[in-house]
Scaffold this motif. Structure first.
Motif, PDB file in Angstrom:
ATOM      1  N   GLU A 174     -11.758   2.032 -24.703  1.00  0.00           N
ATOM      2  CA  GLU A 174     -10.856   0.915 -24.990  1.00  0.00           C
ATOM      3  C   GLU A 174      -9.389   1.315 -24.869  1.00  0.00           C
ATOM      4  O   GLU A 174      -8.543   0.484 -24.544  1.00  0.00           O
ATOM      5  CB  GLU A 174     -11.117   0.375 -26.387  1.00  0.00           C
ATOM      6  CG  GLU A 174     -12.412  -0.390 -26.507  1.00  0.00           C
ATOM      7  CD  GLU A 174     -12.778  -0.736 -27.945  1.00  0.00           C
ATOM      8  OE1 GLU A 174     -11.985  -0.436 -28.865  1.00  0.00           O
ATOM      9  OE2 GLU A 174     -13.859  -1.308 -28.138  1.00  0.00           O
ATOM     10  N   ASN A 175      -9.087   2.575 -25.126  1.00  0.00           N
ATOM     11  CA  ASN A 175      -7.701   3.046 -25.090  1.00  0.00           C
ATOM     12  C   ASN A 175      -7.401   3.877 -23.849  1.00  0.00           C
ATOM     13  O   ASN A 175      -6.398   4.587 -23.818  1.00  0.00           O
ATOM     14  CB  ASN A 175      -7.400   3.847 -26.361  1.00  0.00           C
ATOM     15  CG  ASN A 175      -7.400   2.955 -27.570  1.00  0.00           C
ATOM     16  OD1 ASN A 175      -6.472   2.184 -27.761  1.00  0.00           O
ATOM     17  ND2 ASN A 175      -8.450   3.015 -28.370  1.00  0.00           N
ATOM     18  N   ASN A 176      -8.250   3.769 -22.851  1.00  0.00           N
ATOM     19  CA  ASN A 176      -8.063   4.479 -21.583  1.00  0.00           C
ATOM     20  C   ASN A 176      -7.822   5.970 -21.778  1.00  0.00           C
ATOM     21  O   ASN A 176      -7.095   6.602 -21.011  1.00  0.00           O
ATOM     22  CB  ASN A 176      -6.911   3.864 -20.785  1.00  0.00           C
ATOM     23  CG  ASN A 176      -7.179   2.440 -20.405  1.00  0.00           C
ATOM     24  OD1 ASN A 176      -8.278   2.111 -19.959  1.00  0.00           O
ATOM     25  ND2 ASN A 176      -6.213   1.574 -20.593  1.00  0.00           N
ATOM     26  N   GLY A 177      -8.416   6.540 -22.824  1.00  0.00           N
ATOM     27  CA  GLY A 177      -8.311   7.968 -23.060  1.00  0.00           C
ATOM     28  C   GLY A 177      -6.929   8.446 -23.448  1.00  0.00           C
ATOM     29  O   GLY A 177      -6.621   9.614 -23.311  1.00  0.00           O
ATOM     30  N   LYS A 178      -6.088   7.547 -23.954  1.00  0.00           N
ATOM     31  CA  LYS A 178      -4.695   7.899 -24.230  1.00  0.00           C
ATOM     32  C   LYS A 178      -4.415   8.150 -25.707  1.00  0.00           C
ATOM     33  O   LYS A 178      -3.307   7.945 -26.172  1.00  0.00           O
ATOM     34  CB  LYS A 178      -3.777   6.798 -23.714  1.00  0.00           C
ATOM     35  CG  LYS A 178      -3.835   6.674 -22.205  1.00  0.00           C
ATOM     36  CD  LYS A 178      -2.894   5.659 -21.687  1.00  0.00           C
ATOM     37  CE  LYS A 178      -3.007   5.607 -20.175  1.00  0.00           C
ATOM     38  NZ  LYS A 178      -2.119   4.635 -19.591  1.00  0.00           N
ATOM     39  N   LYS A 179      -5.397   8.603 -26.447  1.00  0.00           N
ATOM     40  CA  LYS A 179      -5.199   8.944 -27.848  1.00  0.00           C
ATOM     41  C   LYS A 179      -5.488  10.412 -28.058  1.00  0.00           C
ATOM     42  O   LYS A 179      -6.383  10.976 -27.439  1.00  0.00           O
ATOM     43  CB  LYS A 179      -6.123   8.124 -28.741  1.00  0.00           C
ATOM     44  CG  LYS A 179      -5.688   6.702 -28.904  1.00  0.00           C
ATOM     45  CD  LYS A 179      -6.341   6.074 -30.085  1.00  0.00           C
ATOM     46  CE  LYS A 179      -5.757   4.698 -30.302  1.00  0.00           C
ATOM     47  NZ  LYS A 179      -6.360   4.047 -31.431  1.00  0.00           N
ATOM     48  N   SER A 180      -4.738  11.008 -28.941  1.00  0.00           N
ATOM     49  CA  SER A 180      -4.949  12.416 -29.253  1.00  0.00           C
ATOM     50  C   SER A 180      -6.139  12.573 -30.195  1.00  0.00           C
ATOM     51  O   SER A 180      -6.606  11.597 -30.798  1.00  0.00           O
ATOM     52  CB  SER A 180      -3.701  12.996 -29.915  1.00  0.00           C
ATOM     53  OG  SER A 180      -3.518  12.423 -31.202  1.00  0.00           O
ATOM     54  N   ILE A 181      -6.607  13.797 -30.325  1.00  0.00           N
ATOM     55  CA  ILE A 181      -7.686  14.100 -31.271  1.00  0.00           C
ATOM     56  C   ILE A 181      -7.260  13.673 -32.674  1.00  0.00           C
ATOM     57  O   ILE A 181      -8.033  13.072 -33.406  1.00  0.00           O
ATOM     58  CB  ILE A 181      -8.030  15.606 -31.242  1.00  0.00           C
ATOM     59  CG1 ILE A 181      -8.525  16.043 -29.865  1.00  0.00           C
ATOM     60  CG2 ILE A 181      -9.021  15.956 -32.341  1.00  0.00           C
ATOM     61  CD1 ILE A 181      -9.865  15.506 -29.462  1.00  0.00           C
ATOM     62  N   LYS A 182      -6.022  13.969 -33.012  1.00  0.00           N
ATOM     63  CA  LYS A 182      -5.504  13.620 -34.340  1.00  0.00           C
ATOM     64  C   LYS A 182      -5.503  12.108 -34.554  1.00  0.00           C
ATOM     65  O   LYS A 182      -5.914  11.624 -35.609  1.00  0.00           O
ATOM     66  CB  LYS A 182      -4.094  14.186 -34.517  1.00  0.00           C
ATOM     67  CG  LYS A 182      -3.534  13.995 -35.888  1.00  0.00           C
ATOM     68  CD  LYS A 182      -2.218  14.711 -36.046  1.00  0.00           C
ATOM     69  CE  LYS A 182      -1.743  14.593 -37.484  1.00  0.00           C
ATOM     70  NZ  LYS A 182      -0.554  15.406 -37.716  1.00  0.00           N
ATOM     71  N   ASP A 183      -5.053  11.348 -33.561  1.00  0.00           N
ATOM     72  CA  ASP A 183      -5.043   9.889 -33.670  1.00  0.00           C
ATOM     73  C   ASP A 183      -6.462   9.337 -33.819  1.00  0.00           C
ATOM     74  O   ASP A 183      -6.717   8.452 -34.635  1.00  0.00           O
ATOM     75  CB  ASP A 183      -4.374   9.254 -32.458  1.00  0.00           C
ATOM     76  CG  ASP A 183      -2.871   9.485 -32.415  1.00  0.00           C
ATOM     77  OD1 ASP A 183      -2.276   9.802 -33.468  1.00  0.00           O
ATOM     78  OD2 ASP A 183      -2.292   9.362 -31.316  1.00  0.00           O
ATOM     79  N   LEU A 184      -7.380   9.851 -33.007  1.00  0.00           N
ATOM     80  CA  LEU A 184      -8.772   9.411 -33.108  1.00  0.00           C
ATOM     81  C   LEU A 184      -9.348   9.742 -34.482  1.00  0.00           C
ATOM     82  O   LEU A 184     -10.031   8.931 -35.095  1.00  0.00           O
ATOM     83  CB  LEU A 184      -9.615  10.070 -32.010  1.00  0.00           C
ATOM     84  CG  LEU A 184      -9.350   9.600 -30.585  1.00  0.00           C
ATOM     85  CD1 LEU A 184      -9.996  10.552 -29.590  1.00  0.00           C
ATOM     86  CD2 LEU A 184      -9.848   8.175 -30.389  1.00  0.00           C
ATOM     87  N   SER A 185      -9.046  10.936 -34.955  1.00  0.00           N
ATOM     88  CA  SER A 185      -9.522  11.378 -36.259  1.00  0.00           C
ATOM     89  C   SER A 185      -9.046  10.442 -37.362  1.00  0.00           C
ATOM     90  O   SER A 185      -9.832  10.006 -38.206  1.00  0.00           O
ATOM     91  CB  SER A 185      -9.019  12.801 -36.518  1.00  0.00           C
ATOM     92  OG  SER A 185      -9.278  13.188 -37.833  1.00  0.00           O
ATOM     93  N   ASN A 186      -7.765  10.119 -37.342  1.00  0.00           N
ATOM     94  CA  ASN A 186      -7.209   9.228 -38.366  1.00  0.00           C
ATOM     95  C   ASN A 186      -7.776   7.820 -38.270  1.00  0.00           C
ATOM     96  O   ASN A 186      -8.158   7.221 -39.273  1.00  0.00           O
ATOM     97  CB  ASN A 186      -5.678   9.181 -38.260  1.00  0.00           C
ATOM     98  CG  ASN A 186      -5.032  10.464 -38.694  1.00  0.00           C
ATOM     99  OD1 ASN A 186      -5.566  11.209 -39.506  1.00  0.00           O
ATOM    100  ND2 ASN A 186      -3.861  10.747 -38.142  1.00  0.00           N
ATOM    101  N   GLU A 187      -7.839   7.293 -37.063  1.00  0.00           N
ATOM    102  CA  GLU A 187      -8.302   5.916 -36.882  1.00  0.00           C
ATOM    103  C   GLU A 187      -9.774   5.743 -37.244  1.00  0.00           C
ATOM    104  O   GLU A 187     -10.163   4.743 -37.831  1.00  0.00           O
ATOM    105  CB  GLU A 187      -8.068   5.484 -35.438  1.00  0.00           C
ATOM    106  CG  GLU A 187      -8.418   4.026 -35.207  1.00  0.00           C
ATOM    107  CD  GLU A 187      -8.003   3.546 -33.845  1.00  0.00           C
ATOM    108  OE1 GLU A 187      -8.767   2.781 -33.247  1.00  0.00           O
ATOM    109  OE2 GLU A 187      -6.912   3.932 -33.380  1.00  0.00           O
ATOM    110  N   LEU A 188     -10.590   6.743 -36.898  1.00  0.00           N
ATOM    111  CA  LEU A 188     -12.032   6.630 -37.117  1.00  0.00           C
ATOM    112  C   LEU A 188     -12.479   7.280 -38.427  1.00  0.00           C
ATOM    113  O   LEU A 188     -13.670   7.287 -38.730  1.00  0.00           O
ATOM    114  CB  LEU A 188     -12.780   7.260 -35.937  1.00  0.00           C
ATOM    115  CG  LEU A 188     -12.487   6.606 -34.583  1.00  0.00           C
ATOM    116  CD1 LEU A 188     -13.148   7.389 -33.471  1.00  0.00           C
ATOM    117  CD2 LEU A 188     -12.931   5.152 -34.575  1.00  0.00           C
ATOM    118  N   GLU A 189     -11.505   7.798 -39.174  1.00  0.00           N
ATOM    119  CA  GLU A 189     -11.783   8.438 -40.462  1.00  0.00           C
ATOM    120  C   GLU A 189     -12.829   9.542 -40.335  1.00  0.00           C
ATOM    121  O   GLU A 189     -13.808   9.609 -41.068  1.00  0.00           O
ATOM    122  CB  GLU A 189     -12.180   7.394 -41.503  1.00  0.00           C
ATOM    123  CG  GLU A 189     -11.087   6.376 -41.766  1.00  0.00           C
ATOM    124  CD  GLU A 189     -11.466   5.314 -42.763  1.00  0.00           C
ATOM    125  OE1 GLU A 189     -12.640   5.219 -43.158  1.00  0.00           O
ATOM    126  OE2 GLU A 189     -10.563   4.554 -43.140  1.00  0.00           O
TER     127      GLU A 189
END
Length: 53
Positions: free
Chosen positions: A15-30
């Motif tokens: 959905e985000n075209n792979g443009k999120k960092s590991i940290k962002d994914l971690s925070n968003e997905l808890e």
């Protein structure tokens, strides 16, 4: 086999075209950052995403 967490993670990456960092994914997905990395490693067994993420 890809876990439920892995499927949610994969959907988010797509959905985000792979443009999120590991940290962002971690925070968003808890999830912990290590969990995100582990799930990506499992996903890569089925589809090479290194150039996409």
């Amino acid at each position: 086999m890809i876990s439920g967490k892995g499927i949610v993670l994969l959907q988010n990456i797509i959905e985000n075209n792979g443009k999120k960092s590991i940290k962002d994914l971690s925070n968003e997905l808890e999830m912990g950052e290590r969990t995100v990395r582990y799930e990506i490693e499992k996903i890569e067994e089925y589809s090479p995403l290194k150039d996409y993420i």
